[in-house]
Design an enzyme around this catalytic site. Structure first.
Site, PDB file in Angstrom:
ATOM      1  N   ASP A 346     -45.051 -19.042  22.447  1.00  0.00           N
ATOM      2  CA  ASP A 346     -44.663 -20.286  21.808  1.00  0.00           C
ATOM      3  C   ASP A 346     -43.481 -19.931  20.903  1.00  0.00           C
ATOM      4  O   ASP A 346     -43.442 -18.835  20.344  1.00  0.00           O
ATOM      5  CB  ASP A 346     -45.846 -20.817  20.982  1.00  0.00           C
ATOM      6  N   ASP A 536     -49.637 -19.519  17.419  1.00  0.00           N
ATOM      7  CA  ASP A 536     -50.118 -19.352  16.048  1.00  0.00           C
ATOM      8  C   ASP A 536     -51.638 -19.546  15.960  1.00  0.00           C
ATOM      9  O   ASP A 536     -52.235 -19.328  14.917  1.00  0.00           O
ATOM     10  CB  ASP A 536     -49.381 -20.272  15.069  1.00  0.00           C
ATOM     11  N   ASP A 540     -51.734 -24.344  18.978  1.00  0.00           N
ATOM     12  CA  ASP A 540     -51.770 -24.089  20.423  1.00  0.00           C
ATOM     13  C   ASP A 540     -53.166 -23.739  20.910  1.00  0.00           C
ATOM     14  O   ASP A 540     -53.308 -23.151  21.978  1.00  0.00           O
ATOM     15  CB  ASP A 540     -50.841 -22.942  20.829  1.00  0.00           C
TER      16      ASP A 540
END
Lengths: 648, 119
Positions: A346, A536, A540
């Site tokens: 991400d 994190d 997510d």
């Protein structure tokens, strides 16, 4: 008496007495021995304490086990040595009985005593080696501070750590250990967190920052408020997680589990077969061949090596990870990680620091933009407001504020309709924009926000997030291993490409809304690839759960640990590659251990049965069988301990 | 074939059959547990098979009376528990199973086994 000392005394006595018996009975050696040692009665007297004092633990384990109709390695040792000792005792007490069946009356007390001595010696080394496999947990527990300097009623008092309560104000001086987790109230310092998080560089902390218990205050003095105590502290959570991982079972262990359930009874049956075959078909003296080979089969079989092969490696592997700030949730995660072919990162907060800053303002729009963003909670809005505050703009009153997810915000300022957002928002609102200027900024990896007043372009604000120091090396380390790296982000394609190219990432999934990330992970999995998702751990969570391995850049205290298979509390992106490498090394160790443990039994049990005798006249002396057996489990544990040498 | 050889063959076959029956055909007695149970660790686990209710916390107290190194640890892999069992001390493990089924536990070397059945 400690177990170690007990074993030392038993091993020394057994081998000493066994050595004397061997001297007095072994062909070629016995001629040099004093006559007294060659006396069978003397050998019986020397062997009896070894059999029933040093070897008592084999009986103590066997008898209750038989009551449960179960058996283990002790059963095999007890059976094997009892057969050798019992036969020898009969030979000594009534030699005529043996003579009557045509056998020369020779005892085998050396076999029984030396086997007991060597197996106990193996057990001693095994216990020492096994203690090494749980060293990581002991180290973590040892990090805990013992006392805290708490300010109560205006006085500073030293209290045991378990008496610290939430809300206590604690003072920490340079060089002291921070007792529990908390938040700095006053003062500043540089704190070495390496022992807990694996983060190598000391971190500067000041008022409002959180501190972690068991870390070391390097320079300043400060006071802080305890926010987490006891089992809630980060260290306690880490210890719990590592303990849980070490208690879990890797799927690869299933086969060893299945075999170990049947192993000992099968060995006993094979020992009976060995006796029967040698007695019926063996050369003369058939009874002695049958007896010694049966003892060799019982002694050489080593179920322990199979039982220890996987868990010892998992314990060392997970402990090694924890020492370097890589928390692995369970053995299954450690096993799966070595199969990872694609790692999806991400962008925001993972590859980047997650604190975007305004880099360019085109047009005199900062006051309007900052005023409008006051009502928004978006991280980009925070950057614009911070910039406005830094430039000391006067915030204006906004009415009719509205946030349009995925597009931007709108509101009315000074009776004029103001919109601030991305290109899509402008197209929707039919605002003509300066494409070239926007392209230029986006090609630099910046996110561009467009401000329009009454549907007319007023200016642009570019915001950029800084890459983490470890991002580039982290990506390169994975690529070097042949692992495909993918970046996933909500940013537009141009901005995303610019950031990805700085990191050398070729595959970019841009303009992906938060709830679509999970779907993107599924698409890659559908190509048959094992996927790790690095995020994190909070925003997510669904994507982390969907991925074969979810890796969270966590702080070790929150839900992130629950959602992820692996948590990088050192926040170092290079650890993604290290975790995969650790998994590979651990799996290699497990496979080697299992290969050795199975191979050992599959090859040496038939040898002990005498399979090589018809062709090569090779038989396995039961004493050598005990040497092989004692070394087999030690070698498995030692091989697992070699994982400690792996440099991360 | 001489008589002694025939006797050895017969006893050998009987011995194998007995070993098979004794170790591999034993019937497990299931002990129903509602809140807590003491499991004595001595040459195995007594009781060896316990059944516990789903969704409720059950306390399993292991008391090791066996000096054998093999039994000094107990592992409940499905509940991610690995506990050292000091000799003659009660070690309590709390489990709250959320799925029905059979879950095995074993000693550290995977030689002795027990089973938790969740209904």
């Amino acid at each position: 008496m400690s177990r170690t000392l007990e074993l030392q005394i038993k091993v020394a006595s057994s081998l000493f007495l066994g050595g004397l018996i061997l001297w007095g009975s072994f062909p070629g050696l016995m001629e040099t021995a004093p006559a007294i040692l060659r006396q069978f009665w003397v050998q019986l007297i020397l062997a009896t304490p070894v059999q029933f004092w040093a070897g008592l633990e084999f009986y103590q384990a066997t008898i209750p086990a038989l009551r449960h109709r179960t058996a283990n390695m002790d059963t095999l040792v007890a059976l094997g040595t009892t057969v050798a000792y019992g036969y020898s005792a009969v030979v000594t007490i009534s030699p005529q009985v043996v003579k009557n069946i045509g056998i020369e009356p020779l005892p085998y007390f050396d076999v029984a005593t030396i086997i007991i001595g060597l197996i106990l010696l193996g057990r001693y080394f095994e216990a020492k080696a096994k203690a090494g496999t749980s060293e990581a947990i002991k180290k973590l527990i040892g990090l805990q501070a013992k006392t805290a300097k708490v300010l109560r009623d205006g006085k500073e008092i030293d209290i045991p750590i378990d008496q610290v309560v939430i809300g206590d104000v604690i003072r920490v001086r340079p060089g002291e250990k921070i007792p529990v987790d908390g938040e700095i109230l006053d003062g500043e310092s540089s704190i070495d967190e390496s022992m807990v998080t694996g983060e190598s560089i000391p971190v500067d902390k000041t008022k409002g920052d959180t501190v972690v218990g068991a870390t070391i205050n390097k320079s300043g003095t400060f006071t802080y408020k305890a926010t987490k105590v006891g089992q809630e502290t980060m260290l306690a959570q880490i210890i719990k997680l590592v303990q849980e991982a070490q208690g879990s079972k890797a799927p690869i262990q299933r086969i060893a589990d299945l075999i170990s359930s049947y192993f000992v009874p099968i060995v006993i049956m094979l020992a009976l077969v060995t006796f029967g075959v040698w007695y019926v078909f063996g050369p003369s003296p058939a009874f002695l061949f049958a007896l010694l080979n049966t003892v060799a089969v019982l002694i050489i079989a080593c179920p322990c090596a199979m039982g220890l092969a996987t868990p010892t490696a998992i314990m060392v592997g997970t402990g090694k990870g924890a020492e370097h700030g890589i928390l692995i949730k369970d053995a299954e995660s450690l096993e799966t990680a070595h199969k990872i072919k694609t790692v999806v990162f991400d962008k925001t907060g993972t590859l980047t620091k997650g604190k975007p800053e305004v880099t360019d303002v085109v047009g005199d729009i900062l006051q309007t933009a900052a005023s409008l963003e006051k009502g928004s909670e978006h991280s980009l809005a925070e950057a614009i407001i911070r910039k406005g505050e830094a430039e000391r703009v006067k915030f204006e009153k906004v009415t009719g504020f509205k946030a349009i997810p995925g597009h931007g915000v709108e509101g009315v300022i000074n009776r004029q309709k103001v919109i601030l957002g991305n290109r899509g928002f402008m197209e929707k609102e039919k605002v003509e924009v300066n494409g070239r200027e926007i392209d230029k900024l986006e090609n630099q990896g910046k996110t561009v926000m467009i401000l329009a007043v009454n549907k007319k372009l007023a200016g642009l604000i570019a915001v950029a997030d800084t890459l983490k120091d470890s991002a580039k090396e982290g990506v390169q380390a994975l690529q070097k291993k042949g692992i495909e790296v993918v970046m996933i982000t909500g940013d537009n394609q141009r901005t995303a490409n610019a950031i990805a190219s700085k990191l050398g990432i070729k595959t970019v999934l841009a303009e992906v809304l938060p709830d679509q990330k999970e779907e993107e992970v599924r698409k890659i999995q559908a190509e048959g690839k094992k996927v790790a998702m690095v995020g994190d751990g909070i925003n997510d969570a669904p994507a982390l759960a969907t991925a074969d391995i979810g890796i969270a850049m966590g702080t070790g205290t929150d839900v992130a640990i629950e959602a992820a298979d692996i948590t990088l509390i050192n926040k170092d992106l290079r650890s993604v590659a290290s975790a995969i490498e650790l998994s590979k090394k651990t799996m290699r160790t497990i496979k080697l251990n299992l290969f050795w443990a199975f191979g050992y039994n599959i090859i040496l049990i038939p040898v002990a049965m005498g399979i090589l005798y018809p062709s090569f006249h090779i038989l396995l002396n039961p004493i050598f069988a005990s040497v092989a057996m004692a070394t087999s489990s030690i070698s498995v544990v030692t091989n697992s301990l070699l994982l400690k040498r792996f440099k991360m | 074939m001489s008589l002694d050889k025939i006797i050895v063959i017969i006893f050998g076959i009987l011995g194998i059959a007995f070993t098979y029956w004794f170790f591999l055909m034993k019937k497990e007695k299931e002990v129903v547990v509602s809140e807590s149970v003491d499991i004595i660790v001595e040459g195995g686990y007594s009781p060896e098979v316990i059944s516990v209710p789903k969704g409720k916390t059950t306390k399993i107290n292991f008391i090791r009376k066996d000096k054998s190194d093999c039994l000094e640890e107990v592992i409940l892999p499905d509940f991610k528990v690995r506990k050292h069992l000091p000799l003659n001390q009660k070690v309590t493990i709390e489990i709250t199973p959320n799925t029905s089924g059979e879950f095995r536990f074993s000693c550290g070397m995977n030689m002795f086994h027990g089973k938790i059945i969740v209904h």
